[in-house]
Design a protein around this motif. Structure first.
Motif, mmCIF file in Angstrom:
data_model
loop_
_atom_site.group_PDB
_atom_site.id
_atom_site.type_symbol
_atom_site.label_atom_id
_atom_site.label_comp_id
_atom_site.label_asym_id
_atom_site.label_seq_id
_atom_site.Cartn_x
_atom_site.Cartn_y
_atom_site.Cartn_z
ATOM 1 N N GLY A 97 0.786 -1.222 0.000
ATOM 2 C CA GLY A 97 0.000 0.000 0.000
ATOM 3 C C GLY A 97 0.821 1.277 0.000
ATOM 4 O O GLY A 97 0.391 2.298 -0.531
ATOM 5 N N GLY A 98 2.022 1.237 0.594
ATOM 6 C CA GLY A 98 2.825 2.451 0.750
ATOM 7 C C GLY A 98 3.088 3.163 -0.563
ATOM 8 O O GLY A 98 2.859 4.372 -0.697
ATOM 9 N N TYR A 99 3.516 2.406 -1.544
ATOM 10 C CA TYR A 99 3.854 2.991 -2.839
ATOM 11 C C TYR A 99 2.589 3.435 -3.583
ATOM 12 O O TYR A 99 2.539 4.528 -4.145
ATOM 13 C CB TYR A 99 4.648 1.988 -3.680
ATOM 14 N N ILE A 100 1.545 2.582 -3.546
ATOM 15 C CA ILE A 100 0.281 2.937 -4.218
ATOM 16 C C ILE A 100 -0.273 4.224 -3.613
ATOM 17 O O ILE A 100 -0.737 5.118 -4.319
ATOM 18 C CB ILE A 100 -0.746 1.790 -4.079
ATOM 19 N N PHE A 101 -0.172 4.321 -2.273
ATOM 20 C CA PHE A 101 -0.646 5.503 -1.570
ATOM 21 C C PHE A 101 0.116 6.756 -2.027
ATOM 22 O O PHE A 101 -0.467 7.811 -2.256
ATOM 23 C CB PHE A 101 -0.476 5.304 -0.063
ATOM 24 N N GLY A 102 1.439 6.609 -2.186
ATOM 25 C CA GLY A 102 2.264 7.729 -2.646
ATOM 26 C C GLY A 102 1.874 8.197 -4.041
ATOM 27 O O GLY A 102 1.786 9.397 -4.310
ATOM 28 N N ARG A 103 1.622 7.226 -4.928
ATOM 29 C CA ARG A 103 1.206 7.566 -6.296
ATOM 30 C C ARG A 103 -0.166 8.234 -6.273
ATOM 31 O O ARG A 103 -0.424 9.187 -7.009
ATOM 32 C CB ARG A 103 1.128 6.288 -7.151
ATOM 33 N N PHE A 104 -1.038 7.744 -5.402
ATOM 34 C CA PHE A 104 -2.370 8.333 -5.247
ATOM 35 C C PHE A 104 -2.229 9.798 -4.824
ATOM 36 O O PHE A 104 -2.907 10.679 -5.346
ATOM 37 C CB PHE A 104 -3.161 7.532 -4.204
ATOM 38 N N ALA A 105 -1.305 10.050 -3.884
ATOM 39 C CA ALA A 105 -1.080 11.418 -3.399
ATOM 40 C C ALA A 105 -0.569 12.320 -4.520
ATOM 41 O O ALA A 105 -0.936 13.490 -4.612
ATOM 42 C CB ALA A 105 -0.087 11.407 -2.240
ATOM 43 N N ASP A 106 0.301 11.776 -5.395
ATOM 44 C CA ASP A 106 0.815 12.569 -6.518
ATOM 45 C C ASP A 106 -0.295 12.908 -7.506
ATOM 46 O O ASP A 106 -0.320 13.985 -8.074
ATOM 47 C CB ASP A 106 1.912 11.796 -7.271
ATOM 48 N N GLN A 107 -1.210 11.947 -7.713
ATOM 49 C CA GLN A 107 -2.226 12.159 -8.742
ATOM 50 C C GLN A 107 -3.448 12.927 -8.246
ATOM 51 O O GLN A 107 -4.025 13.718 -8.977
ATOM 52 C CB GLN A 107 -2.646 10.803 -9.347
ATOM 53 N N PHE A 108 -3.820 12.726 -6.972
ATOM 54 C CA PHE A 108 -5.051 13.359 -6.486
ATOM 55 C C PHE A 108 -4.805 14.399 -5.397
ATOM 56 O O PHE A 108 -5.753 14.978 -4.865
ATOM 57 C CB PHE A 108 -6.029 12.289 -5.978
ATOM 58 N N GLY A 109 -3.542 14.602 -5.029
ATOM 59 C CA GLY A 109 -3.241 15.630 -4.040
ATOM 60 C C GLY A 109 -3.120 15.074 -2.629
ATOM 61 O O GLY A 109 -3.645 14.008 -2.307
ATOM 62 N N ALA A 110 -2.399 15.828 -1.799
ATOM 63 C CA ALA A 110 -2.103 15.384 -0.438
ATOM 64 C C ALA A 110 -3.358 15.308 0.426
ATOM 65 O O ALA A 110 -3.494 14.446 1.283
ATOM 66 C CB ALA A 110 -1.093 16.331 0.194
ATOM 67 N N ARG A 111 -4.312 16.226 0.164
ATOM 68 C CA ARG A 111 -5.527 16.251 0.994
ATOM 69 C C ARG A 111 -6.327 14.965 0.790
ATOM 70 O O ARG A 111 -6.733 14.298 1.757
ATOM 71 C CB ARG A 111 -6.366 17.462 0.618
ATOM 72 N N ALA A 112 -6.524 14.600 -0.483
ATOM 73 C CA ALA A 112 -7.275 13.374 -0.799
ATOM 74 C C ALA A 112 -6.596 12.165 -0.161
ATOM 75 O O ALA A 112 -7.254 11.267 0.383
ATOM 76 C CB ALA A 112 -7.355 13.186 -2.305
ATOM 77 N N ALA A 113 -5.243 12.168 -0.202
ATOM 78 C CA ALA A 113 -4.490 11.040 0.350
ATOM 79 C C ALA A 113 -4.669 10.940 1.867
ATOM 80 O O ALA A 113 -4.879 9.849 2.404
ATOM 81 C CB ALA A 113 -3.013 11.181 -0.002
ATOM 82 N N LEU A 114 -4.610 12.090 2.552
ATOM 83 C CA LEU A 114 -4.786 12.070 4.008
ATOM 84 C C LEU A 114 -6.201 11.632 4.387
ATOM 85 O O LEU A 114 -6.397 10.889 5.342
ATOM 86 C CB LEU A 114 -4.520 13.459 4.601
ATOM 87 N N ILE A 115 -7.189 12.090 3.612
ATOM 88 C CA ILE A 115 -8.576 11.690 3.882
ATOM 89 C C ILE A 115 -8.711 10.182 3.696
ATOM 90 O O ILE A 115 -9.328 9.490 4.513
ATOM 91 C CB ILE A 115 -9.560 12.466 2.965
ATOM 92 N N LEU A 116 -8.098 9.651 2.631
ATOM 93 C CA LEU A 116 -8.122 8.203 2.373
ATOM 94 C C LEU A 116 -7.524 7.443 3.559
ATOM 95 O O LEU A 116 -8.076 6.449 4.034
ATOM 96 C CB LEU A 116 -7.339 7.882 1.096
ATOM 97 N N SER A 117 -6.380 7.954 4.066
ATOM 98 C CA SER A 117 -5.690 7.290 5.165
ATOM 99 C C SER A 117 -6.550 7.283 6.434
ATOM 100 O O SER A 117 -6.709 6.249 7.085
ATOM 101 C CB SER A 117 -4.355 7.987 5.439
ATOM 102 N N CYS A 118 -7.108 8.441 6.785
ATOM 103 C CA CYS A 118 -7.915 8.534 8.011
ATOM 104 C C CYS A 118 -9.207 7.726 7.899
ATOM 105 O O CYS A 118 -9.644 7.084 8.858
ATOM 106 C CB CYS A 118 -8.250 9.989 8.323
ATOM 107 N N ALA A 119 -9.825 7.740 6.704
ATOM 108 C CA ALA A 119 -11.051 6.973 6.492
ATOM 109 C C ALA A 119 -10.760 5.471 6.597
ATOM 110 O O ALA A 119 -11.539 4.714 7.195
ATOM 111 C CB ALA A 119 -11.650 7.301 5.130
ATOM 112 N N SER A 120 -9.610 5.054 6.035
ATOM 113 C CA SER A 120 -9.222 3.633 6.152
ATOM 114 C C SER A 120 -9.018 3.270 7.608
ATOM 115 O O SER A 120 -9.382 2.165 8.042
ATOM 116 C CB SER A 120 -7.925 3.359 5.388
ATOM 117 N N GLY A 121 -8.416 4.204 8.364
ATOM 118 C CA GLY A 121 -8.229 3.982 9.800
ATOM 119 C C GLY A 121 -9.560 3.761 10.504
ATOM 120 O O GLY A 121 -9.697 2.888 11.371
ATOM 121 N N SER A 122 -10.567 4.550 10.108
ATOM 122 C CA SER A 122 -11.898 4.415 10.720
ATOM 123 C C SER A 122 -12.487 3.031 10.439
ATOM 124 O O SER A 122 -13.032 2.383 11.340
ATOM 125 C CB SER A 122 -12.846 5.494 10.184
ATOM 126 N N ILE A 123 -12.355 2.570 9.185
ATOM 127 C CA ILE A 123 -12.891 1.247 8.819
ATOM 128 C C ILE A 123 -12.125 0.142 9.569
ATOM 129 O O ILE A 123 -12.704 -0.822 10.063
ATOM 130 C CB ILE A 123 -12.792 1.019 7.288
#
Length: 424
Positions: free
Chosen positions: A81-107
């Motif tokens: 996930g680490g690398y995929i997450f990094g690519r996601f952050a590059d393509q959709f921005g840091a905010r989207a990536a942080l939201i994804l991370s926190c939402a995954s934490g909630s699940i």
């Protein structure tokens, strides 16, 4: 390619000039502070569940081998996930990536609250693939700082790490003892949801400077997919990236093995109770806060990053010698000081060097690759660490650490790594 790297680094500094104008100085500081808060909360919940897991697993009837599998699965998920997450952050921005991370934490915590049997407990590890609070925060900080400020700002994230270890271990311990083993998972669930809200409200959708965007077209890879080996190889071809990355992986590896075996070592070799082990972790947390908060940033401002890289590898070699000779937990407490220093310094400096060595549109992917070093150690570690410990005892970790780092130190002195040095 050195020429390109030069122009890209000059472009970086210029882009960073406009960076402050895009966001404004006060706003920029606020965004960095929010990133620290999100990281600290994220780590607190993570350490809270780490301390809790052995007891939860035991109460569901999972043996130590099964628990090992559980840890390995989490490690592999984080690694992929680490690398995929990094690519996601590059393509959709840091905010989207942080939201994804926190939402995954909630699940993740929601599934943990429902884990009344072993299969469900294993299922609760799945969201771990996108739980990357630290790389997310690193990405925000990388976007809004100039290259010369970067090492200092990234270093302070280690302070959040210390807060997370101390608060997480303490809160998790108290809650599970007083109110039962599931209560911390409810706290983690509510906390992660709050964290998601913080990211939605306070992180701007646009953290990258305006001038980075025209570049994005040709500097970001041709492949639009979130995971591709070709991409990783492309990043490794930038001047100095492979060398620094190799040092990052190798220098900390023997200590990483020791840390994975630590719960067993503290029981067998040091003869500690669970509570005392907890105190030792808190001591580590305090050390980390002091070193990262006060020492790393100051040194990063004074010395060149290559000098600090050599210093951390040299200190690591000394730590190896100390570990080979230690006999009691008090020896270990003394060794912990240079250990935490070298560990923090190595992590901060290599992350800073590597994000500067690639175009700014690839920093997320680079941070993702950096973040996968630890899960990699966690995945292969238990097997190698277990073998070393059984066959050669605790001192073998120290001797391995000493030999690896002496070799790296000689290499760093001899070779000229083609990096773009940027002193503020």
């Amino acid at each position: 390619s050195t020429m390109n790297a030069k122009t890209s680094s000059a472009g970086e500094e210029e882009a960073s000039g406009t960076r402050n104008e895009t966001l404004g100085e006060a706003k920029r500081r606020q965004v960095i502070r929010v990133a620290y808060v999100i990281a600290a909360l994220d780590l607190t919940f993570l350490f809270m569940q780490m301390g809790l897991m052995p007891y939860l697993a035991k109460s569901l009837g999972l043996d130590s081998v099964g628990f090992g599998y559980l840890q390995t699965i989490f490690g592999v998920l984080q690694l992929v996930g680490g690398y995929i997450f990094g690519r996601f952050a590059d393509q959709f921005g840091a905010r989207a990536a942080l939201i994804l991370s926190c939402a995954s934490g909630s699940i993740f915590f929601l599934l943990m609250t429902l884990s009344t049997n072993i299969p469900l407990l294993f299922l609760s590890r799945l969201p771990g693939v996108f739980m990357h609070g630290i790389p997310g925060a690193q990405k925000v900080i990388t976007d809004v700082t100039t290259p010369s400020q970067r090492a200092g700002a990234l270093g302070k994230l280690g302070f959040c790490f210390g807060v997370g270890i101390i608060a997480g271990s303490a809160v998790g311990g108290v809650l599970s003892t007083k109110f039962g083993v599931y209560v911390p998972t409810y706290v983690g669930l509510v906390g992660s949801l709050i964290n998601t809200l913080i990211a939605v409200i306070w992180i701007p959708s646009q953290t990258k400077p305006k001038s980075d965007h025209p570049l994005t077209e040709h500097s970001t890879s041709q492949s639009g997919s979130l995971f591709s080996i070709r991409e990783i190889l492309r990043l490794m071809k930038f001047p100095g990236v492979t060398e620094v990355f190799t040092v990052k992986v190798l220098a900390g590896f023997p200590i990483g093995l020791f840390m994975i075996m630590f719960s067993i070592i503290s029981m067998d070799f040091f003869g500690l109770e669970a509570v005392e082990s907890g105190y030792l972790m808190s001591y580590f947390g305090v050390l980390q806060m002091v070193v990262q908060g006060l020492v790393v940033g100051k040194l990063a401002g004074r010395c060149s990053e290559m000098t600090l890289l050599r210093l951390s590898v040299f200190v690591f070699a000394g730590v190896g010698l100390g570990m080979a000779l230690m006999r009691t937990v008090w020896h270990y407490c003394i060794i912990a000081v240079p250990l935490v220093f070298a560990f923090s310094m190595l992590a901060t400096i290599t992350d800073s060097l590597l994000t500067k060595a690639v175009p700014s549109s690839d920093t997320g992917a680079m941070l993702g690759i950096c973040a996968s070093v630890q899960p990699l150690t966690r995945t292969v570690g238990p097997t190698i660490g277990g073998l070393l410990y059984k066959q050669f005892g605790v001192s073998s970790f120290g001797y391995l650490q000493l030999m690896v780092n002496l070799g790296l130190f000689v290499y760093l002195l001899k070779s000229k790594i083609p990096l773009e040095e940027m002193k503020s």
